[in-house]
Design a protein around this motif. Structure first.
Motif, PDB file in Angstrom:
ATOM      1  N   ALA A  74      24.736  30.145  22.286  1.00  0.00           N
ATOM      2  CA  ALA A  74      25.725  31.203  22.055  1.00  0.00           C
ATOM      3  C   ALA A  74      25.967  32.001  23.331  1.00  0.00           C
ATOM      4  O   ALA A  74      27.123  32.283  23.689  1.00  0.00           O
ATOM      5  N   VAL A  75      24.900  32.338  24.053  1.00  0.00           N
ATOM      6  CA  VAL A  75      25.050  33.103  25.294  1.00  0.00           C
ATOM      7  C   VAL A  75      25.792  32.291  26.342  1.00  0.00           C
ATOM      8  O   VAL A  75      26.694  32.807  27.017  1.00  0.00           O
ATOM      9  N   LEU A  76      25.443  31.022  26.489  1.00  0.00           N
ATOM     10  CA  LEU A  76      26.123  30.192  27.487  1.00  0.00           C
ATOM     11  C   LEU A  76      27.599  30.001  27.156  1.00  0.00           C
ATOM     12  O   LEU A  76      28.457  30.067  28.044  1.00  0.00           O
ATOM     13  N   THR A  77      27.913  29.791  25.904  1.00  0.00           N
ATOM     14  CA  THR A  77      29.314  29.608  25.515  1.00  0.00           C
ATOM     15  C   THR A  77      30.103  30.893  25.734  1.00  0.00           C
ATOM     16  O   THR A  77      31.214  30.851  26.283  1.00  0.00           O
ATOM     17  N   CYS A  78      29.553  32.023  25.319  1.00  0.00           N
ATOM     18  CA  CYS A  78      30.236  33.308  25.531  1.00  0.00           C
ATOM     19  C   CYS A  78      30.404  33.594  27.014  1.00  0.00           C
ATOM     20  O   CYS A  78      31.460  34.073  27.444  1.00  0.00           O
ATOM     21  N   SER A  79      29.387  33.292  27.796  1.00  0.00           N
ATOM     22  CA  SER A  79      29.478  33.512  29.242  1.00  0.00           C
ATOM     23  C   SER A  79      30.570  32.651  29.856  1.00  0.00           C
ATOM     24  O   SER A  79      31.319  33.111  30.732  1.00  0.00           O
ATOM     25  N   ALA A  80      30.680  31.407  29.396  1.00  0.00           N
ATOM     26  CA  ALA A  80      31.726  30.535  29.916  1.00  0.00           C
ATOM     27  C   ALA A  80      33.112  31.056  29.551  1.00  0.00           C
ATOM     28  O   ALA A  80      34.028  31.050  30.371  1.00  0.00           O
ATOM     29  N   VAL A  81      33.263  31.537  28.322  1.00  0.00           N
ATOM     30  CA  VAL A  81      34.559  32.085  27.898  1.00  0.00           C
ATOM     31  C   VAL A  81      34.908  33.330  28.702  1.00  0.00           C
ATOM     32  O   VAL A  81      36.040  33.484  29.190  1.00  0.00           O
ATOM     33  N   VAL A  82      33.941  34.213  28.877  1.00  0.00           N
ATOM     34  CA  VAL A  82      34.189  35.445  29.640  1.00  0.00           C
ATOM     35  C   VAL A  82      34.506  35.118  31.095  1.00  0.00           C
ATOM     36  O   VAL A  82      35.442  35.670  31.672  1.00  0.00           O
ATOM     37  N   ALA A  83      33.729  34.210  31.695  1.00  0.00           N
ATOM     38  CA  ALA A  83      33.978  33.842  33.098  1.00  0.00           C
ATOM     39  C   ALA A  83      35.346  33.204  33.263  1.00  0.00           C
ATOM     40  O   ALA A  83      36.076  33.498  34.227  1.00  0.00           O
ATOM     41  N   THR A  84      35.727  32.342  32.330  1.00  0.00           N
ATOM     42  CA  THR A  84      37.051  31.720  32.399  1.00  0.00           C
ATOM     43  C   THR A  84      38.149  32.761  32.261  1.00  0.00           C
ATOM     44  O   THR A  84      39.156  32.718  32.978  1.00  0.00           O
ATOM     45  N   THR A  85      37.971  33.712  31.362  1.00  0.00           N
ATOM     46  CA  THR A  85      38.971  34.759  31.175  1.00  0.00           C
ATOM     47  C   THR A  85      39.081  35.643  32.410  1.00  0.00           C
ATOM     48  O   THR A  85      40.185  35.980  32.844  1.00  0.00           O
ATOM     49  N   VAL A  86      37.945  36.025  32.976  1.00  0.00           N
ATOM     50  CA  VAL A  86      37.974  36.855  34.190  1.00  0.00           C
ATOM     51  C   VAL A  86      38.649  36.092  35.323  1.00  0.00           C
ATOM     52  O   VAL A  86      39.463  36.650  36.069  1.00  0.00           O
ATOM     53  N   PHE A  87      38.338  34.814  35.458  1.00  0.00           N
ATOM     54  CA  PHE A  87      38.975  34.000  36.488  1.00  0.00           C
ATOM     55  C   PHE A  87      40.482  33.912  36.254  1.00  0.00           C
ATOM     56  O   PHE A  87      41.276  34.048  37.192  1.00  0.00           O
ATOM     57  N   ALA A  88      40.885  33.691  35.005  1.00  0.00           N
ATOM     58  CA  ALA A  88      42.320  33.601  34.691  1.00  0.00           C
ATOM     59  C   ALA A  88      43.019  34.932  34.956  1.00  0.00           C
ATOM     60  O   ALA A  88      44.143  34.953  35.488  1.00  0.00           O
ATOM     61  N   CYS A  89      42.388  36.045  34.611  1.00  0.00           N
ATOM     62  CA  CYS A  89      42.984  37.363  34.871  1.00  0.00           C
ATOM     63  C   CYS A  89      43.101  37.614  36.372  1.00  0.00           C
ATOM     64  O   CYS A  89      44.110  38.141  36.845  1.00  0.00           O
ATOM     65  N   ALA A  90      42.072  37.251  37.121  1.00  0.00           N
ATOM     66  CA  ALA A  90      42.126  37.436  38.577  1.00  0.00           C
ATOM     67  C   ALA A  90      43.210  36.560  39.191  1.00  0.00           C
ATOM     68  O   ALA A  90      43.965  37.013  40.070  1.00  0.00           O
ATOM     69  N   ALA A  91      43.322  35.327  38.714  1.00  0.00           N
ATOM     70  CA  ALA A  91      44.373  34.437  39.220  1.00  0.00           C
ATOM     71  C   ALA A  91      45.754  34.970  38.869  1.00  0.00           C
ATOM     72  O   ALA A  91      46.681  34.943  39.702  1.00  0.00           O
ATOM     73  N   ALA A  92      45.914  35.472  37.655  1.00  0.00           N
ATOM     74  CA  ALA A  92      47.205  36.045  37.255  1.00  0.00           C
ATOM     75  C   ALA A  92      47.551  37.253  38.115  1.00  0.00           C
ATOM     76  O   ALA A  92      48.695  37.412  38.558  1.00  0.00           O
ATOM     77  N   TYR A  93      46.556  38.111  38.372  1.00  0.00           N
ATOM     78  CA  TYR A  93      46.803  39.286  39.220  1.00  0.00           C
ATOM     79  C   TYR A  93      47.217  38.854  40.625  1.00  0.00           C
ATOM     80  O   TYR A  93      48.164  39.405  41.199  1.00  0.00           O
ATOM     81  N   LEU A  94      46.530  37.864  41.178  1.00  0.00           N
ATOM     82  CA  LEU A  94      46.874  37.415  42.527  1.00  0.00           C
ATOM     83  C   LEU A  94      48.271  36.799  42.579  1.00  0.00           C
ATOM     84  O   LEU A  94      49.007  36.995  43.554  1.00  0.00           O
ATOM     85  N   LEU A  95      48.650  36.071  41.533  1.00  0.00           N
ATOM     86  CA  LEU A  95      50.005  35.506  41.494  1.00  0.00           C
ATOM     87  C   LEU A  95      51.061  36.607  41.393  1.00  0.00           C
ATOM     88  O   LEU A  95      52.091  36.556  42.073  1.00  0.00           O
TER      89      LEU A  95
END
Length: 196
Positions: free
Chosen positions: A145-166
């Motif tokens: 559960a922790v690993l899956t949640c961490s992966a989802v959060v990391a992916t979301t943070v990465f997507a938000c950072a990429a969207a901000y940079l674009l």
């Protein structure tokens, strides 16, 4: 609010671009609003990931571990031979012997997670066929559960950072075009190359 806290709020708003500074362009305000929205989205994902992803995974895996454990039964076995443990693994291969409830003697291979000597008694788990098996890990549901949640959060943070940079890249291009247009206007006004 005290005067000091009001100053902190004003200073913070000014730093992130949410003030009424006449020097700020519309693009600067858009960038600040997009950054704020993406930050809120990234922060909101943490509790949502835990509630919508982590809890169901933990619940499902916990039930699976309980069902798997219910199919196994624990017996005490005597170590008859100790194998050589590899340097990189904390598991010692051993030969064990045990008795069934009806008195039948059995022997088999087992991997002990602690250092043991010949004659030591270790608890082992047997499956339906009477073979020694490793019991399911009680920490597996939580770790999944922790690993899956961490992966989802990391992916979301990465997507938000990429969207901000674009968004920032697009706004920077727009600012550059506007800057060039304004300089051309200033050149004309000040008697530059196109002035007659």
């Amino acid at each position: 609010m005290t005067i000091g806290s009001v100053d902190i709020v004003r200073r913070t708003c000014r730093r992130v671009g949410l003030d009424r500074n006449p020097m700020r362009r519309r693009e600067d305000r858009w960038q600040a609003v997009v950054a704020l929205l993406l930050t809120v989205a990234a922060v909101a994902v943490v509790p949502l990931a835990v509630l919508l992803i982590g809890r169901p995974i933990y619940g499902t895996d916990s039930r699976a571990v309980q069902q798997e454990t219910a199919r196994l039964h624990r017996v005490d076995a005597t170590v008859t031979e100790v194998g050589k443990a590899p340097l990189y693994a904390p598991i010692t291969p051993v030969q064990v012997s045990w008795r069934d409830p009806d008195g039948t003697e059995h022997a088999g291979d087992y991997h002990s997670d602690v250092m043991v000597k010949v004659g030591a008694v270790v608890p082992i788990w047997l499956n339906d066929t009477g073979r020694p098996v490793q019991p399911p890990s009680p920490t597996r549901p939580l770790s999944r559960a922790v690993l899956t949640c961490s992966a989802v959060v990391a992916t979301t943070v990465f997507a938000c950072a990429a969207a901000y940079l674009l968004v920032r890249r697009g706004l920077d291009r727009r600012r550059s075009r506007l800057w060039e247009t304004e300089w051309e206007t200033v050149g004309i006004t000040w008697g530059g190359r196109d002035a007659n």
